[in-house]
Structures are given as C-alpha cells and as structure tokens.
Scaffold this active site. Structure first.
Site, PDB file in Angstrom:
ATOM      1  N   SER A  41      -8.316   0.036  -5.397  1.00  0.00           N
ATOM      2  CA  SER A  41      -8.595   0.218  -3.923  1.00  0.00           C
ATOM      3  C   SER A  41     -10.292   0.539  -4.051  1.00  0.00           C
ATOM      4  O   SER A  41     -11.117  -0.513  -4.393  1.00  0.00           O
ATOM      5  CB  SER A  41      -7.889   1.499  -3.728  1.00  0.00           C
ATOM      6  OG  SER A  41      -6.516   1.379  -3.400  1.00  0.00           O
TER       7      SER A  41
ATOM      8  N   LYS B  77       0.855  -1.229  -0.010  1.00  0.00           N
ATOM      9  CA  LYS B  77      -0.040  -0.090   0.048  1.00  0.00           C
ATOM     10  C   LYS B  77       0.884   1.218   0.022  1.00  0.00           C
ATOM     11  O   LYS B  77       1.325   1.902   1.028  1.00  0.00           O
ATOM     12  CB  LYS B  77      -0.898   0.126   1.208  1.00  0.00           C
ATOM     13  CG  LYS B  77      -2.144   0.992   0.946  1.00  0.00           C
ATOM     14  CD  LYS B  77      -3.137   0.389  -0.067  1.00  0.00           C
ATOM     15  CE  LYS B  77      -3.985   1.287  -0.437  1.00  0.00           C
ATOM     16  NZ  LYS B  77      -4.874   1.132  -1.622  1.00  0.00           N
TER      17      LYS B  77
END
Length: 628
Positions: free
Chosen positions: A394, A193
C-alpha cells in the site's frame, strides 16, 4: 533576637546551599547515567551471548520518557536487524569469539525476511568453523527459524517446540457497529482492498480469502524451504501435519516430541546448557554461578565493533511502521519527519540513496510527501534504490515508486495497490437516546460531514470521487515507475497483496536481494569501484541514552512485580493479550485516522509482546490512569 535571626538566616543559607549542591550532584549523576555507553573493555574471549529478549525490527521505536514513566509501561525490547546482523558477522571474523550463543527464551519474533537475514549471518559464523548454540524454554515459528541455523539446539525439559505456520484470524466489527447503531461509511477502490472489511462485515470476503490463501501459502512454502535447507534432519511434515500424534506418542512431553522430530538436539536446563558451553569456550572468570561461561554481551560487543566508515557515503532512509502524517517516529513513519531528514541530507555528498521500506502503508498524504522528497534526489541525478524488507505494501509501495530499481526478498509482502477511507457517523445511536440533528443548509455541503446528523448523498459521492482520483494517481505513479500501461497495473492492483516472488514475476519488483545488494547496485551506478569503497549512512536521529535507561528502570519494576511465564502456555496467553491490543488498534483506526489510507490489512503481523504492561506506579500514575 537579632543574633538569633542572623543564626537562622545563616542556617537557612547553608541549607539552601546544600540543596543546590545535592541537586547539582544529582543532575551530574543523571547526566552520567544517560550518556553512559557500554565499554569495549567489557569484551572478553569466549562466546558472544545474544539474549534476544524482545523483537527484531527494522528501526527501533523512540520512547517518550514522560509517558513511559507516568504509565509505568514496560517498552518492548527491540533489536535493530542491521545492528544484529553486523554483530554476528563481526563475531565470525574475531578470534576472541569462539562461539555464538542465542538465548531465545523470551524472544518474541520478527518478520520472515529479518529471520532469514539473521539466519544467514549465523550460517556465516558456522562457515568460519565456529559453533552456534541456541537455548529456549519453548520454540515457535520465528525462534525455530533461527534455531534451524544453529549447530546445537537445546530446549528446557519443561519446554518444547510447536510450529503453527502463518495465518490466523482478523477481527470483524460489522455486527458490533450495527448493534451500536453506528454507520461506518466506507469509500474504497480495489476488489481485494480488505482493510475496510472489519468495519462492514462479520467475516472475510471471498476475494480477500483468495488473496490471503495465495499470499500465506507462498510465505509458508518459503519458511519450510528455509528451515529444511538449514536443518535437513527435521521431520517437518510430521511436525506440521500431525503434531498431536507426535506429542501423544511422547506421552505428552513436548520436549521429547521436539527431539524425536529433529527440532532440537538436546534436552537440558539452563545450567546444563551453560556447563556445556563452558566446555567449548571456557569458564567465566568473573562468576562462579552454576552454568556460567566466558562471554561478551551484545551491547559491549556493538560498542567494540562500530560500523566501518570508508570511501564514499551512500545514504539510507528507513521507512518502518505505519505511515502517518506529521513528525511521528522512529518506529512509525511520520511523513513530515522522513521528508525533513531527506531534505536535510539533499546537499550532503551522498553517492546514492537507498530507501529501506518495512511498512504496511498508511496515510496517502504522508506517503506522497515522502515519495516527493525521494524524487528530489532523482531529479538531481542521484541513483535511488528501494530495498524492501518484510513489508512494502500500500503506502509502502507508493513511496517506492520514486526509484531506479526495487529489491525485495521472496518472503517480502508487497503490492496492495488501493485506496480507502472510513468515516463513522452516529445518527442512529444519537436518535436512540433522543438526540436529533436539524438545521438550515445553503448548499449540499453545509455543515458536512455531520457525524451526528449523517452524510448527505452529495458528500458521499464527493468522497468516493476523491478516493477514485487517489486510486488513479496510485496507478499512474506505479505505471510510470514500472514502465507499464495503467490498465496493466490495474489488473495486478485492486488492493491485491503479493509475495516477493510473484511480485517479481508480474513486474512490481526488479530483482531479489537485501540491503547489501541494493547498496552494491547503487555503488555501481554511482561509479564506485568494487570493494570497500563506500559505506552506509543511516539518515535519522541517533538513539538517545534515555531509551536504554528507561527500559532498565521499568524492567526492574516489572521484575519486582509481575514476572511472565515462559512455556508454551504462557506464549498462548501472550497471543490472547496481543489480540486485545489488536482490537484496540482497529477501533483507533476507525475513528482516529482521518483522510485517505493506503494500508494493508491482509499483511500478516508478527505476534509480538504488547508494547507494555501496566505496572503498579506511584500515586500520580494511578490518578492519571483513572482519568484516562
């Protein structure tokens, strides 16, 4: 005196009446301008001229008329990809259109999936035995991907073509924040991430680099395969692996180098190009200017070719841009706005629903609001398909989990299943200037979060626990949607970004295909017979007439003040300007996006013109600019 007063009152009355009449006439004229539409009568036999002086997008942005007029900013021209593909397909079947001409001189690009869709439409024109011609001052990756599908590619003698390939640099602010003595508190889940890295690092981490190399490598392979297939004579290896020797062998002449490498077919200025087109489609009966040819422009052509409406309706909801809380958009995906559009159409007689996603993600709460609204269609038995465009990462994947089937293209960027939040505090900076924080707390959470005094350890643990819980929710939704175990999802999650081809292999995508494929699947699930027994209904507000008027007014101002160059050096300068806007956007993301985020930083962003250039405006605009 009484007579003079009476005459004066009469004159004042006449004046007031005339002012009222002129005001009414003004507003009637303004209304006429705002509601005017291109006339289909403007269509004439010849070429369909597509002057792509902007960016191809999934959904056009809404223009704020007051902000645009006060700032004097030129809104970037946007072309809806579905409208553009539909216009090209209509040209293939219309006897009035003898050729399709693309002017790519000021084209600023679009996503790779969009380039593929438009290129495929151009192939259908050529299959109908109609030529496709392109002209540009300079070709870069996106414009070359379109030009590869043309019958003839022209370049200006002062121009050229340069292929850079995907990739580039992100901005990292870790040392800057350290120098400013700002603490960026990062809460995240996901080894890959990387969206938080700009705030805590000075360079890319190795996991993020590994992910980016795999992703960009796959996109680059797809780009090359598409261009090679469309234009076999292009010496792509020489163009991409040794461009310097190619240009040097041509004496520094970029246009000649492009022609030698097979990127372009002919070198000529705009007049020569127009004269050549006129030989194919005829002279322009309304213009005697050099290089004029018979043509129909884009807007009148759209007006003459509305989307067909037949059979049952299949709804399409578009989720384009960053997902944010509230009513934002179009152009950004406001969770409240999109959920409302879905709920308003819930009782309509829709045979099915397609969720068209072109988003790098954003707010978790807004993503969940949209996902829940989509789920309400499934709960009533409506078939739902997701059609992924360039990006569905996402939060863009979060909203896709309420669906019966997911369609994507090999060039689609998806995944990035992870959660993060960033909260800056300024206790060190404040202390440096003699500002300190002190007080009495009755609990560890009293007065928290304290941006000046800092965060307590208990608050940091609480926030990280919230992020962990959000990630587990994400895993659970993906696991249920894809019929996978949460542990199996975790192995391909951790914020890692995937190309569409790999995503299909690991189970995040069901099959390859675009919007038409998703529509055909939904129609089949709804029991609609094959053929033209259904049509698509795009849920959302129609484009207002204010948008085109404001673009016209502001572009007229720009032409009178600061025209841009159009060669490769001008494009390089434009990229530098775009980098400054990127720095601004990253700073806003640090301090302006509260709450949990499911956002993909690793997703490559097309290099487009900035949303606007400040123009010399009136005194009000200048005063407001100084107060900003």
């Amino acid at each position: 005196m009484a007579f003079a007063k009476s005459v004066w009152k009469l004159l004042v009355g006449i004046k007031d009446g005339l002012v009222l009449v002129f005001m009414l006439l003004f507003f009637f004229a303004l209304y006429g301008i705002l509601t005017a539409r291109p006339s289909p009568a403007q269509v004439q036999a010849g070429a369909l001229l597509l002057d792509l002086d902007g960016h191809i997008v999934e959904e056009k942005s809404r223009i704020d008329p007051f902000a645009a007029l006060l700032s004097g900013a030129v809104p970037a021209t946007e072309f809806d990809v579905q409208e553009l593909v539909g216009a090209i397909d209509a040209a293939a079947d219309d006897e009035r259109i003898k050729a399709v001409v693309l002017d790519l001189t000021t084209f600023t690009g679009g996503g790779q999936v969009h380039m593929q869709d438009v290129g495929a439409a151009l192939d259908r024109v050529r299959a109908a035995k109609k030529p496709v011609l392109t002209y540009a001052m300079a070709y870069t990756d996106d414009s070359m991907m379109l030009a590869a599908h043309a019958s003839e590619v022209w370049v200006d003698p002062l121009g050229g073509a340069v292929i850079a390939g995907p990739g580039g640099s992100n901005l990292y602010f870790g040392q800057l924040l350290e120098n400013l003595e700002v603490n960026a508190h990062v809460f995240k889940v996901g080894t890959y991430k990387s969206a938080v890295e700009p705030y805590i690092r000075d360079s890319m981490s190795e996991p993020a680099r590994e992910n980016a190399q795999a992703l960009l490598g796959a996109l680059w392979e797809e780009w090359q395969a598409n261009v090679k297939k469309a234009r076999p004579k292009l010496d792509l290896a020489r163009v991409t692996q040794d461009p310097v020797s190619l240009v040097e062998a041509s004496g520094g002449d970029l246009a000649t180098a492009a022609m030698r490498a097979g990127m372009v077919d002919r070198i000529g200025n705009r007049v020569a190009f127009g004269e050549h087109v006129a030989q194919l489609v005829g002279e322009d009966p309304y213009s005697s200017l050099p290089g004029a040819f018979a043509h129909t422009e884009y807007e009148p052509w759209l007006a003459d070719n509305p989307a067909p409406v037949a059979g049952k309706a299949i709804g399409v909801i578009t989720i384009a841009g960053t997902i944010v809380d509230g009513d934002a958009g179009p152009g950004s995906a406001g969770g409240e706005r999109i959920a409302r559009l879905l709920d308003e159409a819930l009782d309509d007689d829709l045979a099915g629903l397609i969720v068209r996603v072109d988003s790098p993600g954003g707010s978790v709460t807004a993503s969940e609001e949209i996902r829940a609204a989509i789920q309400r269609y499934r709960d009533k038995g409506t078939p739902v398909a997701v059609s992924m465009a360039n990006l569905a990462a996402s939060g863009g994947y979060w909203v896709s989990t309420s669906s019966d089937r997911i369609f994507a293209e090999p060039e689609t960027i998806t995944g990035s299943i992870g959660i993060f939040a960033v909260l800056p505090t300024f206790e060190r900076l404040a202390a440096k200037y003699g500002v300190n924080s002190d007080g009495v707390r009755t609990t560890p959470l009293s007065g928290q979060p304290d941006l000046i005094g800092g965060l307590t350890p208990e608050v940091e643990r609480l926030l990280q626990a919230t992020i962990n819980n959000g990630y587990n929710d994400f895993l659970t939704r993906v696991a249920q949607s894809r019929s996978m175990a949460p542990a199996a999802v975790d192995k391909i999650a951790q914020g890692r970004v995937w190309d569409g081809g790999t995503a299909r292999q690991i189970g995040l995508v069901d099959q390859f295909g675009g919007l038409p494929d998703a529509a055909a699947w939904v129609a089949g699930k709804a029991g609609i017979a094959q053929g033209n027994d259904y049509h698509l209904v795009f849920l959302g507000d129609a484009e207002t007439p204010y948008d085109n008027l404001l673009r016209t007014l502001l572009l007229t101002q720009e032409s009178d003040t600061a025209a841009r160059g159009q060669d490769l050096f001008a494009m390089a300068a434009q990229r530098q300007e775009a980098a400054l806007f990127q720095a601004r956007d990253e700073a806003i993301r640090l301090i302006g996006y509260p709450g949990m985020q499911a956002y993909c930083l690793a997703c490559p962003k097309p290099v487009a013109a900035p949303s606007g250039q400040a123009l010399p405006g009136g005194w009000l605009a200048q005063v407001l600019a100084r107060l900003d």
